[in-house]
Design an enzyme around this catalytic site. Structure first.
Site, PDB file in Angstrom:
ATOM      1  N   ASN A   1      36.675  40.690  45.013  1.00  9.20           N
ATOM      2  CA  ASN A   1      36.789  42.092  44.724  1.00  9.20           C
ATOM      3  C   ASN A   1      37.167  42.513  43.410  1.00  9.20           C
ATOM      4  O   ASN A   1      37.271  43.929  43.135  1.00  9.20           O
ATOM      5  CB  ASN A   1      37.840  42.662  45.774  1.00  9.20           C
ATOM      6  CG  ASN A   1      37.759  42.169  47.092  1.00  9.20           C
ATOM      7  OD1 ASN A   1      36.340  42.038  47.456  1.00  9.20           O
ATOM      8  ND2 ASN A   1      38.706  41.831  47.825  1.00  9.20           N
TER       9      ASN A   1
ATOM     10  N   HIS B   1      39.758  41.915  41.600  1.00 12.89           N
ATOM     11  CA  HIS B   1      40.971  42.350  41.558  1.00 12.89           C
ATOM     12  C   HIS B   1      41.804  41.022  41.261  1.00 12.89           C
ATOM     13  O   HIS B   1      41.313  40.025  41.683  1.00 12.89           O
ATOM     14  CB  HIS B   1      41.724  42.945  42.681  1.00 12.89           C
ATOM     15  CG  HIS B   1      41.117  44.303  42.988  1.00 12.89           C
ATOM     16  ND1 HIS B   1      40.805  44.798  44.357  1.00 12.89           N
ATOM     17  CD2 HIS B   1      40.595  45.284  42.215  1.00 12.89           C
ATOM     18  CE1 HIS B   1      40.196  45.973  44.234  1.00 12.89           C
ATOM     19  NE2 HIS B   1      40.029  46.301  43.338  1.00 12.89           N
TER      20      HIS B   1
ATOM     21  N   CYS C   1      47.443  45.324  39.245  1.00  8.83           N
ATOM     22  CA  CYS C   1      47.363  45.137  37.775  1.00  8.83           C
ATOM     23  C   CYS C   1      46.021  44.740  37.402  1.00  8.83           C
ATOM     24  O   CYS C   1      45.032  44.405  38.133  1.00  8.83           O
ATOM     25  CB  CYS C   1      47.879  43.553  37.818  1.00  8.83           C
ATOM     26  SG  CYS C   1      47.658  42.803  36.179  1.00  8.83           S
TER      27      CYS C   1
END
Lengths: 301, 301
Positions: free
Chosen positions: A204, A206, A241
């Site tokens: 994804n 991330h 993050c």
């Protein structure tokens, strides 16, 4: 010619496979064999590997009940509505015994409702041969609108596709607080300059939740990591993050009144991941460590 | 209740399992399913995962033929004699197609002699359903005395326990050189301050060979990592990295005469891992990249 020349290697009764639903219709079960590269320097499987396998079974559960729509856990209805994602809010894991290389573990996972905006994933890991429970874990996922970054109630379509697969039997995710007195008796260990690696990104785009756990462990003093093993971990995820973020990892080790680390052979730690610029908190955590069950135990001063 | 509600998920014919020797007595075969956390942001399996799985089959091969004695590849006789270890000298890998999440891959591995001091490990990975070859790889292991840090000839006992399991059919590990002209037309990209994480240590207390590959990729420009995939990689390991080492990763990207990166859609890179203090070389490598087969391809300027 099957594996006949090494009896120990043959002594692997449990099946590996793609997993299956148990007859209660709620629990998904899958077996895994611990691989050579999934264990750490003490021969025991790493906590990151265990967390990865939990994630794996959670997604395979959604596939098995036919509601998986894409990514790392979107349902079909979430994909239709668009912009809805899951964000991990809290995670709690307790490890009674770490499996070692070649062990076959059996993971059971089931899901429950968590109010109107969340879902609770639950897991147990047991030794596939002896059925001894090795780990219990649970986490809370909240639904978020990816564009507005706000939490979202479950749309009716998502609620109705999931409802019949949710059970009331969920493991508790306990909120932890530190008392002010505790705060006065801790030693701060910091690891600066943690930068996400390309390989930390998941499908994804991330940084995967599990990578954060590795970063938290980076600031745990070597004397603890070498001699103690993680007995339990509670995490609260606060913000995401980004690839360009630089992260600071703090571990606050509890020191008892006699100045020694650890009490009754247990070590208590508090953790925080912060952005180096601005200092805002990505994650907060608590951990309890006990002397290693495998490998040598050396004195901890 | 088996996985009946999702047809795609059921469409997994190949068996997973603990692997077995083929009837020729030389080749060990094992199937693996690619897990959710083993793929990168482009949905394709990461090169580190593939390398880890190669290592896994290589050890399981030793177990299957009954000569495994401990650690990540010591034979029984090596354990008896003591202080003998394997060190990876060269590695070559070519990837034709990256499997994606849920794919089942079949890994074949076999070993051959490499002169009097080495052994050559060979692998092919193919799609378990279609038998299409996805990857070929080979590497050279040398025997070293762990105390003197000098290369060692095979003791007769080790030679005789391995000999009957070695085949002459080995994949070539080609030595690569860069011509002086090439050296003049490269752009240097550096990633400083790479420090081994605790989780980078393997069961032998060493930074695992595969981790070095991740560090090499850290200095590859984002525009290449995002839009290109690794087609081939050749590595030479020169010295070991210690837990306290700080490593500098260099990628030198070939630039053609028209100032553009890449030629005929391929990008050539040269890599080096060096110690920040003293600059001595841990590893040297070469890679070729091609436009990604999965995900979007964006222009590379």
């Amino acid at each position: 010619m099957m594996l006949g020349q090494n009896k120990n290697y043959l002594d692997m009764i449990p099946d590996l496979g793609f997993g299956s639903m148990l007859s209660d219709g709620f629990v998904f079960r899958q077996n895994f064999q611990i691989r050579s590269y999934e264990v750490g320097s003490d021969q025991a499987v790493t906590i990151e590997t265990l967390m990865n396998l939990l994630q794996e079974t959670s997604i395979n559960h959604l596939k098995a009940i036919g509601v998986w729509g894409g990514g790392s856990g979107l349902t079909r209805e979430m994909c239709k509505i668009k912009n809805l994602i899951w964000v991990m809010s809290k995670l709690q894991v307790a490890v009674d015994r770490y499996p070692i290389w070649d062990d076959v573990i059996q993971i059971d996972t089931w899901k429950g409702a968590y109010g109107k905006i969340g879902i609770c994933s639950n897991w147990t890991i047991c030794d596939a041969k002896t059925s001894e429970i090795l780990l219990t874990a649970s986490c809370i996922w909240l639904m978020m609108n990816e564009e507005t970054r706000r939490l979202s109630k479950f749309p009716d379509e998502v609620r109705s596709e999931l409802d019949k697969h949710l059970t009331n039997v969920t493991l508790p995710v306990v909120a932890r607080k530190w008392s002010p007195r505790d705060e006065m008796s801790i030693v701060d260990h910091v690891r600066n300059g943690i930068m996400p690696r390309w390989s930390d990104l998941d499908m994804n785009q991330h940084v995967n939740n599990v990578k954060y756990i590795g970063w938290i462990l980076e600031s745990v003093p070597h004397s603890i990591v070498e001699n103690y093993e993680l007995a339990s971990l509670t995490l609260e995820y606060h913000q995401e993050c980004k690839m360009e973020s630089v992260v600071q990892s703090h571990t606050y080790v509890m020191v008892s009144n006699n100045g020694k680390i650890g009490d009754y052979d247990l070590v208590d730690c508090k953790h925080a991941l912060q952005l180096e610029t601005g200092g805002s908190e990505i994650m907060r955590g608590w951990s309890i460590w006990r002397p290693k069950q495998y490998g040598n135990r050396l004195g901890l001063e």
